[in-house]
Design a protein around this motif. Sequence first.
Motif, PDB file in Angstrom:
ATOM      1  N   LYS A  45       0.839  -1.197   0.000  1.00 15.75           N
ATOM      2  CA  LYS A  45       0.000   0.000   0.000  1.00 15.75           C
ATOM      3  C   LYS A  45       0.873   1.246   0.000  1.00 15.75           C
ATOM      4  CE  LYS A  45      -3.663   2.357   2.607  1.00 15.75           C
ATOM      5  NZ  LYS A  45      -4.520   2.324   3.839  1.00 15.75           N
ATOM      6  N   ARG A  46       0.657   2.110  -0.983  1.00 16.52           N
ATOM      7  CA  ARG A  46       1.355   3.398  -1.062  1.00 16.52           C
ATOM      8  C   ARG A  46       0.387   4.506  -0.660  1.00 16.52           C
ATOM      9  NH1 ARG A  46       6.168   3.451  -3.980  1.00 16.52           N
ATOM     10  NH2 ARG A  46       5.827   5.660  -4.409  1.00 16.52           N
ATOM     11  N   THR A  47       0.901   5.479   0.096  1.00 15.31           N
ATOM     12  CA  THR A  47       0.032   6.531   0.626  1.00 15.31           C
ATOM     13  C   THR A  47       0.439   7.933   0.195  1.00 15.31           C
ATOM     14  OG1 THR A  47       1.349   6.716   2.668  1.00 15.31           O
ATOM     15  CG2 THR A  47      -0.477   5.133   2.669  1.00 15.31           C
ATOM     16  N   LYS A  48       1.521   8.052  -0.595  1.00 14.18           N
ATOM     17  CA  LYS A  48       2.004   9.390  -0.967  1.00 14.18           C
ATOM     18  C   LYS A  48       1.964   9.601  -2.480  1.00 14.18           C
ATOM     19  CE  LYS A  48       4.893   9.229   3.102  1.00 14.18           C
ATOM     20  NZ  LYS A  48       6.150   8.703   3.616  1.00 14.18           N
ATOM     21  N   HIS A  49       2.570   8.711  -3.215  1.00 11.40           N
ATOM     22  CA  HIS A  49       2.577   8.782  -4.678  1.00 11.40           C
ATOM     23  C   HIS A  49       2.173   7.419  -5.224  1.00 11.40           C
ATOM     24  CE1 HIS A  49       4.698  12.583  -4.317  1.00 11.40           C
ATOM     25  NE2 HIS A  49       5.581  11.986  -3.532  1.00 11.40           N
ATOM     26  N   ARG A  50       1.621   7.420  -6.438  1.00 10.12           N
ATOM     27  CA  ARG A  50       1.172   6.183  -7.078  1.00 10.12           C
ATOM     28  C   ARG A  50       0.261   5.379  -6.143  1.00 10.12           C
ATOM     29  NH1 ARG A  50       6.552   6.533  -8.755  1.00 10.12           N
ATOM     30  NH2 ARG A  50       7.289   4.871  -7.408  1.00 10.12           N
ATOM     31  N   ILE A  51      -0.721   6.086  -5.606  1.00 13.93           N
ATOM     32  CA  ILE A  51      -1.704   5.470  -4.708  1.00 13.93           C
ATOM     33  C   ILE A  51      -2.668   4.613  -5.537  1.00 13.93           C
ATOM     34  CG2 ILE A  51      -3.565   5.936  -3.071  1.00 13.93           C
ATOM     35  CD1 ILE A  51      -2.150   8.662  -2.532  1.00 13.93           C
ATOM     36  N   LEU A  52      -2.865   3.394  -5.133  1.00 17.43           N
ATOM     37  CA  LEU A  52      -3.777   2.502  -5.844  1.00 17.43           C
ATOM     38  C   LEU A  52      -5.215   2.844  -5.437  1.00 17.43           C
ATOM     39  CD1 LEU A  52      -4.237   0.130  -7.733  1.00 17.43           C
ATOM     40  CD2 LEU A  52      -3.855  -1.418  -5.795  1.00 17.43           C
ATOM     41  N   VAL A  53      -5.965   3.405  -6.345  1.00 15.39           N
ATOM     42  CA  VAL A  53      -7.321   3.861  -6.055  1.00 15.39           C
ATOM     43  C   VAL A  53      -8.207   2.696  -5.618  1.00 15.39           C
ATOM     44  CG1 VAL A  53      -9.390   4.924  -7.061  1.00 15.39           C
ATOM     45  CG2 VAL A  53      -7.124   5.836  -7.613  1.00 15.39           C
ATOM     46  N   GLN A  54      -8.022   1.547  -6.216  1.00 15.16           N
ATOM     47  CA  GLN A  54      -8.863   0.381  -5.924  1.00 15.16           C
ATOM     48  C   GLN A  54      -8.270  -0.492  -4.810  1.00 15.16           C
ATOM     49  OE1 GLN A  54      -7.792   1.225  -9.007  1.00 15.16           O
ATOM     50  NE2 GLN A  54      -9.688   1.999  -9.935  1.00 15.16           N
ATOM     51  N   MET A  67      -4.101 -19.138   4.412  1.00 15.70           N
ATOM     52  CA  MET A  67      -2.960 -18.245   4.256  1.00 15.70           C
ATOM     53  C   MET A  67      -3.263 -16.946   5.004  1.00 15.70           C
ATOM     54  SD  MET A  67      -2.077 -18.960   0.226  1.00 15.70           S
ATOM     55  CE  MET A  67      -0.569 -18.001   0.194  1.00 15.70           C
ATOM     56  N   GLU A  68      -2.349 -16.023   4.981  1.00 19.46           N
ATOM     57  CA  GLU A  68      -2.525 -14.771   5.717  1.00 19.46           C
ATOM     58  C   GLU A  68      -2.219 -13.591   4.806  1.00 19.46           C
ATOM     59  OE1 GLU A  68      -0.658 -12.508   9.654  1.00 19.46           O
ATOM     60  OE2 GLU A  68      -0.615 -14.717   9.531  1.00 19.46           O
ATOM     61  N   LEU A  69      -3.111 -12.606   4.809  1.00 17.63           N
ATOM     62  CA  LEU A  69      -2.877 -11.381   4.049  1.00 17.63           C
ATOM     63  C   LEU A  69      -2.131 -10.386   4.926  1.00 17.63           C
ATOM     64  CD1 LEU A  69      -3.346  -9.490   1.586  1.00 17.63           C
ATOM     65  CD2 LEU A  69      -5.466  -8.750   2.710  1.00 17.63           C
ATOM     66  N   PHE A  70      -1.086  -9.800   4.369  1.00 12.57           N
ATOM     67  CA  PHE A  70      -0.347  -8.748   5.074  1.00 12.57           C
ATOM     68  C   PHE A  70      -0.355  -7.491   4.213  1.00 12.57           C
ATOM     69  CE2 PHE A  70       3.076  -6.191   6.661  1.00 12.57           C
ATOM     70  CZ  PHE A  70       3.156  -6.487   8.016  1.00 12.57           C
ATOM     71  N   ILE A  71      -0.846  -6.392   4.784  1.00 13.73           N
ATOM     72  CA  ILE A  71      -0.835  -5.105   4.088  1.00 13.73           C
ATOM     73  C   ILE A  71       0.480  -4.414   4.424  1.00 13.73           C
ATOM     74  CG2 ILE A  71      -1.993  -2.906   3.704  1.00 13.73           C
ATOM     75  CD1 ILE A  71      -3.669  -5.305   2.903  1.00 13.73           C
ATOM     76  N   TYR A  72       1.346  -4.309   3.465  1.00 12.07           N
ATOM     77  CA  TYR A  72       2.664  -3.684   3.662  1.00 12.07           C
ATOM     78  C   TYR A  72       2.530  -2.208   3.280  1.00 12.07           C
ATOM     79  CZ  TYR A  72       7.775  -3.185   3.520  1.00 12.07           C
ATOM     80  OH  TYR A  72       9.074  -2.795   3.750  1.00 12.07           O
ATOM     81  N   ALA A  73       2.241  -1.366   4.275  1.00 11.71           N
ATOM     82  CA  ALA A  73       1.930   0.043   4.039  1.00 11.71           C
ATOM     83  C   ALA A  73       3.144   0.922   4.300  1.00 11.71           C
ATOM     84  CB  ALA A  73       0.772   0.475   4.935  1.00 11.71           C
ATOM     85  N   ASP A  74       3.380   1.886   3.411  1.00 13.26           N
ATOM     86  CA  ASP A  74       4.566   2.722   3.545  1.00 13.26           C
ATOM     87  C   ASP A  74       4.470   3.742   4.674  1.00 13.26           C
ATOM     88  OD1 ASP A  74       2.811   4.576   2.497  1.00 13.26           O
ATOM     89  OD2 ASP A  74       3.913   4.935   0.648  1.00 13.26           O
ATOM     90  N   ASP A  75       3.286   3.887   5.296  1.00  7.69           N
ATOM     91  CA  ASP A  75       3.169   4.787   6.445  1.00  7.69           C
ATOM     92  C   ASP A  75       3.226   4.046   7.776  1.00  7.69           C
ATOM     93  OD1 ASP A  75       0.757   3.489   6.185  1.00  7.69           O
ATOM     94  OD2 ASP A  75      -0.484   5.280   6.449  1.00  7.69           O
ATOM     95  N   ASN A  76       3.474   2.734   7.711  1.00 14.42           N
ATOM     96  CA  ASN A  76       3.591   1.938   8.938  1.00 14.42           C
ATOM     97  C   ASN A  76       4.458   0.715   8.665  1.00 14.42           C
ATOM     98  OD1 ASN A  76       3.134   1.071  11.600  1.00 14.42           O
ATOM     99  ND2 ASN A  76       1.292  -0.066  11.020  1.00 14.42           N
ATOM    100  N   LEU A  77       5.674   0.964   8.241  1.00 11.23           N
ATOM    101  CA  LEU A  77       6.562  -0.121   7.809  1.00 11.23           C
ATOM    102  C   LEU A  77       7.057  -0.945   8.997  1.00 11.23           C
ATOM    103  CD1 LEU A  77       8.771   1.759   5.169  1.00 11.23           C
ATOM    104  CD2 LEU A  77       7.015   0.041   4.707  1.00 11.23           C
ATOM    105  N   PRO A  78       7.111  -2.255   8.835  1.00 12.16           N
ATOM    106  CA  PRO A  78       7.759  -3.090   9.856  1.00 12.16           C
ATOM    107  C   PRO A  78       9.263  -2.847   9.838  1.00 12.16           C
ATOM    108  CG  PRO A  78       7.122  -4.413   7.961  1.00 12.16           C
ATOM    109  CD  PRO A  78       6.582  -3.042   7.722  1.00 12.16           C
TER     110      PRO A  78
END
Length: 500
Positions: free
Chosen positions: A366-375, A392-403
Amino acid sequence: MKHLRKIMLTIIFLAVITVFSLIMFETAQNEPPKPAYKSSRHYGDIHPHFVAISDSRVTIEQHLDEHRSKGILEAHFSMPQSGIFKDVTSSRDDYFIHIATEHNIKTLLFQTTDSDKDGHGVFRWIGSKSLCTALADYKGNIPYSNSCTSNMEETFSAQRPEPKLRFKLPLNFKLTKEVFQLGTVSSFIHLIQNGIISNDGVVFVGDLQVIPYSCLARPEAIQASKKHFIRAIKDKLDKLPRYGEVFVITQFWSAAFYHGMVESLPRLSRYIGFIDHRSEIKIYVACTAFMNSSLQTLFPSRNISELVICDNIGPILAARVYFPEGTPCGMYKSPQSGVYQMSREFEKYISPSIHIPPKNYIILIKRTKHRILVQHDVIASFLNNIAKQNDMELFIYADDNLPSFSDTRKLFHQARLVVAPHGAGLANTLFSTPGLFVIEIVCNHPHLNLCYRQLAISLGHHYHGVSSKFGCEATLNVDVNEVKDAVQFYMKHIVKKKNL
């Protein structure tokens, strides 16, 4: 009188011819050589500044140690008499011809044989109908392959990478005519005596400005680098920090995550053991947090603050410079990149830290600053249901909360499917096991960029590109059905393999 006049005219004619010939000769001397290429596997006749050796770490270390045994002189540098540097980059056909003119540069060429194995296959990349259409209409500067197929079954057509002729080497001291076309050389390293290393990864030695094949290898950037030397370095040679042995991996833009991890770091891939056991050698690098973490992983017994020289201190002078082959911007034209070898190096340190049995992640970046995926929300909900249905497990890898960087490596190592908008987060597939399925939402024209397609291919992953309809660079708008169709197709194979 007639005879005398004829004699005088003849003398004048000959004089004109002689002067014209001299002018043409002088012009030819100043022009770049025009090589005549010959294909060859024999290295007995190559220029003495070059040594062809087996592309194995043991052999490479032996020859590097032999070079080291000759002792290190105190680092010093003299400006060329002309006051002008000749810029040379390995993207040029005549690169090695110019390198051969500088006695302070020796070069090791790494030779492969037909029996050598590269350890992984290359999978056929897939494009959605939208991407194949975009490529067919593409009129940009980068020569993207238009061999686009939407048949997802083709992704399982694995084959060994085809070797490509990339290196042209001068014969003996004949630097203006013949060169060998080297089809069995996989890479090289320059061993440079008394070089100035600039913070964009360029080495100035003798009268050469030696530029790695990188994002700097563009006319305007090269000229800017040369002007920087004249303006900021030339009159400060006596004040430059001096070092004994320096290994250069920094490149233009390598402080950025993608360029640092995918283009800069892989230059180390053949030399980790060599550097690790020789504490006198320092690495000149962009000292970002992710790079320091990577180097600490690869050199666990070393103190990173003592191992590295940060390129933000500016140019330095080194008595001995190790200058491995650079990585082209976006990895284009570089099928033999060391990125796969670097991925396997990380494997040594990641696998033992993962609990057994490993998790099976679907990752949505997930990108939150540029090239944000609208869908994003629609796709995230769909992927979450798919994950639950298949244990299985879904993981949202968001650039505003990086591990953490360590957790990121473990996360991508356990991933089976990654869905992502175009962006640097996909560089983390460097930590994944070969065979990962990557679905990238690619920028629409004129922002089309397929560097992550090349990365996936080089790492032995399956790649599926879906084109954004509009909006890039601010947003990416995608046909959700194209993404869903790809996910459902690949999940059948992921689940089947997981259950074996």
